[in-house]
Design an enzyme around this catalytic site. Structure first.
Site, mmCIF file in Angstrom:
data_model
loop_
_atom_site.group_PDB
_atom_site.id
_atom_site.type_symbol
_atom_site.label_atom_id
_atom_site.label_comp_id
_atom_site.label_asym_id
_atom_site.label_seq_id
_atom_site.Cartn_x
_atom_site.Cartn_y
_atom_site.Cartn_z
ATOM 1 N N ALA A 158 0.845 -1.194 0.000
ATOM 2 C CA ALA A 158 0.000 0.000 0.000
ATOM 3 C C ALA A 158 0.878 1.240 0.000
ATOM 4 O O ALA A 158 2.056 1.192 0.368
ATOM 5 C CB ALA A 158 -0.914 -0.002 1.220
ATOM 6 N N GLY A 170 0.018 -5.323 0.823
ATOM 7 C CA GLY A 170 -1.162 -5.334 -0.031
ATOM 8 C C GLY A 170 -0.902 -5.947 -1.385
ATOM 9 O O GLY A 170 -1.817 -6.494 -2.013
ATOM 10 N N GLU A 212 4.196 -5.828 7.502
ATOM 11 C CA GLU A 212 3.386 -4.892 8.280
ATOM 12 C C GLU A 212 3.809 -4.784 9.739
ATOM 13 O O GLU A 212 3.816 -3.693 10.315
ATOM 14 C CB GLU A 212 1.903 -5.284 8.190
ATOM 15 C CG GLU A 212 1.225 -4.887 6.884
ATOM 16 C CD GLU A 212 1.345 -5.942 5.815
ATOM 17 O OE1 GLU A 212 0.585 -5.887 4.843
ATOM 18 O OE2 GLU A 212 2.222 -6.832 5.952
#
Length: 254
Positions: free
Chosen positions: A60, A105, A128
């Protein structure tokens, strides 16, 4: 984002090479629209990839995410979920051609595809936790279904990047090809899929998706219903007639 048609095959390219094809809100909206509204009825198989050889999708767009509050990030996550569901729910097979980085993502997008082909330089992972967050668009749900709970927990809890060879060994990708060859390998597989009856492909995909959502008995019942329904189609009659007559079938999607 670019969409190219090659007969019954579509190639969808995330085209932000200067950002390593990172997903912002606009890209997610466009991908969802393409797979849910534009391509159905027009193609029999699709490939999704990233522009250039450095990245499939590097995750992302973190810079944009930093500006969001809790409500904004929840909506951003919902947008990502809609995109993944549009890809997974598309009524045709979708192949991820993974060139370079597929992180966060980007890996979630690859997991939403039916088949994954990785170039030798591919690097996959969920980083993440190293940023103080966690996968938020299906990664914690789809990864265990593909590689098993233990491997999924290791990858998510460590946040480490995994080489193309290792992801092949754990079953995260179907095939590893030479650097720069992932897109053409995916195109070739998509062409082979697209030669088959579109209604049969759609029915098979529905049944396969059902296998991940229902228990075994319910899934088998659904499979049987779809199997019987396909026997009523013109394509089924054409396919079996072509087999008996030793010729190539001409499927019409009816």
């Amino acid at each position: 984002m670019r969409v190219e048609r090659e007969g019954a095959v579509a190639v969808v390219t995330v085209d932000r090479p200067e950002k390593l094809n990172a997903l912002n809100a606009r890209v997610q909206e466009e991908i969802a629209e393409v797979f849910a509204e534009v391509l159905p009825g027009e193609v029999r198989a699709a490939v999704i990839t990233g522009a250039g050889e450095r990245a499939f999708v590097a995750g992302a767009d973190v810079e944009g995410m930093q500006e969001l509050d809790a409500i904004g990030i929840r909506e951003f996550g919902r947008l990502g979920t809609r995109m993944m569901e549009a890809v997974q729910g598309a009524p045709f097979p979708v192949i991820a051609a993974i060139n370079g980085y597929a992180l966060g993502g980007g890996l979630e997008l690859a997991l939403a595809c039916d088949v994954r082909i990785a170039a030798a330089n591919a690097r996959l992972g969920f980083p993440e936790v190293t940023l103080g967050i966690m996968p938020g668009a299906g990664g914690t749900q789809r990864l265990p279904r593909i590689v098993g709970s233990g491997v999924a927990r290791e990858l998510i809890f460590t946040g480490r990047m995994v080489s193309a060879q290792e992801v092949k060994e754990i079953g995260l990708v179907n095939r590893v090809v030479g650097e720069g060859e992932a897109l053409e390998a995916a195109r070739e597989m998509a062409r082979r899929m697209a030669e088959n009856a579109p209604l049969a492909l759609k029915g098979a995909k529905i049944a396969l998706n059902t296998a991940e959502e229902l228990g075994l008995a319910s899934g088998i019942e659904r499979e049987g219903d779809l199997f019987a329904l396909l026997f009523t189609t013109e394509d089924a009659r054409e396919g079996m007639a072509a087999f008996a007559e030793r010729r190539k079938p001409e499927f019409k999607g009816r």
